[in-house]
Scaffold this motif. Sequence first.
Motif, mmCIF file in Angstrom:
data_model
loop_
_atom_site.group_PDB
_atom_site.id
_atom_site.type_symbol
_atom_site.label_atom_id
_atom_site.label_comp_id
_atom_site.label_asym_id
_atom_site.label_seq_id
_atom_site.Cartn_x
_atom_site.Cartn_y
_atom_site.Cartn_z
ATOM 1 N N HIS A 66 69.540 72.265 17.542
ATOM 2 C CA HIS A 66 70.944 72.369 17.976
ATOM 3 C C HIS A 66 71.711 73.591 17.500
ATOM 4 N N GLN A 124 76.847 71.541 18.742
ATOM 5 C CA GLN A 124 76.536 70.136 18.617
ATOM 6 C C GLN A 124 77.033 69.255 19.853
ATOM 7 N N HIS A 169 70.682 63.464 18.068
ATOM 8 C CA HIS A 169 71.988 64.249 17.563
ATOM 9 C C HIS A 169 72.364 63.772 16.173
ATOM 10 N N PRO A 170 72.169 64.999 15.161
ATOM 11 C CA PRO A 170 71.805 66.116 15.666
ATOM 12 C C PRO A 170 70.462 66.614 15.532
ATOM 13 N N GLN A 189 75.957 70.321 25.057
ATOM 14 C CA GLN A 189 75.263 70.972 23.923
ATOM 15 C C GLN A 189 74.427 72.167 24.257
#
Length: 387
Positions: free
Chosen positions: A111, A114, A106-107, A89
């Motif tokens: 970010h 991803q 996540h997410p 990532q």
Amino acid sequence: EIKERTATGLTHMIETRKVLDLKVNLKPSYLVVPQTGFLHEKSDFLILDFGTFQLNSVNQGSHLASGTSLEEIMDKAYDRFDVEIKNVQLLFGRSGEDWKKARFEHPSTLHVLQPMDMHIQLAKSMVEKDIRMAKFKISGELPLVHLRISDQKIKAVFELIDSIPLPQKPVVSASSAKEPAIPVITDKRNEFLGTSLLLEGVESESDEEYFDAADYSKSPEKSPMKRRVPKAEAETVQEELTDLQLKFEIKEVILELTKQLQREETILMFNIKQLGTEATIRTYDLRAVSYLRKISMDYHEIQGKRQPLHLISSSDKPGLDLLKVEYIKANKNGPKFQTDFDNTEQTVQVAFSSLNLLLHTQALLSTINFLTAVIPSRGSGAASAGP
């Protein structure tokens, strides 16, 4: 002819082989790139997380049933390994944001890339020379590559890159530049006794072992000596062995451009589906096929409409590729260069299907304004580099 191994021989080889039990597990490591190249509390930063790496050997078992076909036996005559890379990532954070916590969410709003996973299978043949079996097989898959970035993040990333100082080239004076760093040694072999070295004209005595005795009886002026090629060497020259079989595919790529308002709102979404390649490398030829199944680009910033506008689209017909490129490279010294390749060393074939384009005034102007606003010009970069 090449000695092909029978099913009994392959079965015996599988049952008596030595098994390598390999397990490698590397914990995630990451790279922090701060603004100006020095990390402090008020600096922005990029975080590249390399994810976890796992390498495991696959236990296929050594026992084979009596009714097993030859194809199944050949499939088991490989040492196989699984490679998994997880949670790769890319994050961008500003001063005061908890990027360490965002790595496990996540997410998150930090970010840019991803978290993505990759799976690769490696296989090595237990048989060294067999025209039916490839020496190495590599197959891999990347399910999803999802990039989501806003206009403000793009600007900040460019500013971060421009703020990092680059190493300067050392100043070389004129006097030191004239002097060579490495002394030049002239070749004076021709000056030694006025002739070249005697050893250059002497042939190796080991070459005499490859000449027939009958060749010496003939006059050397009329018929030159012929070299006897061993049978083993003649057989290996004509072998069409497969060195490598490669197959890799990216299932989907998503590039999402957003605008930073009270929250990130999507403007453009570019999508690619099933981008892959297949290649086979043999002794005298190489064959590669690359394909792209489908692409699309949607515009979302339309007033009064919830559905996006499809600016670029392609056919949804199953089995139809948008773009397919086939490449063949053959060795002119190969035994099948004339029959299979028609005396052609390189061949490229391109097939392209239909692509639909929609020209929308509002979408085009909005896209141009978005890209113009986020991409820095050369003048601004030069001004920021000054004192």
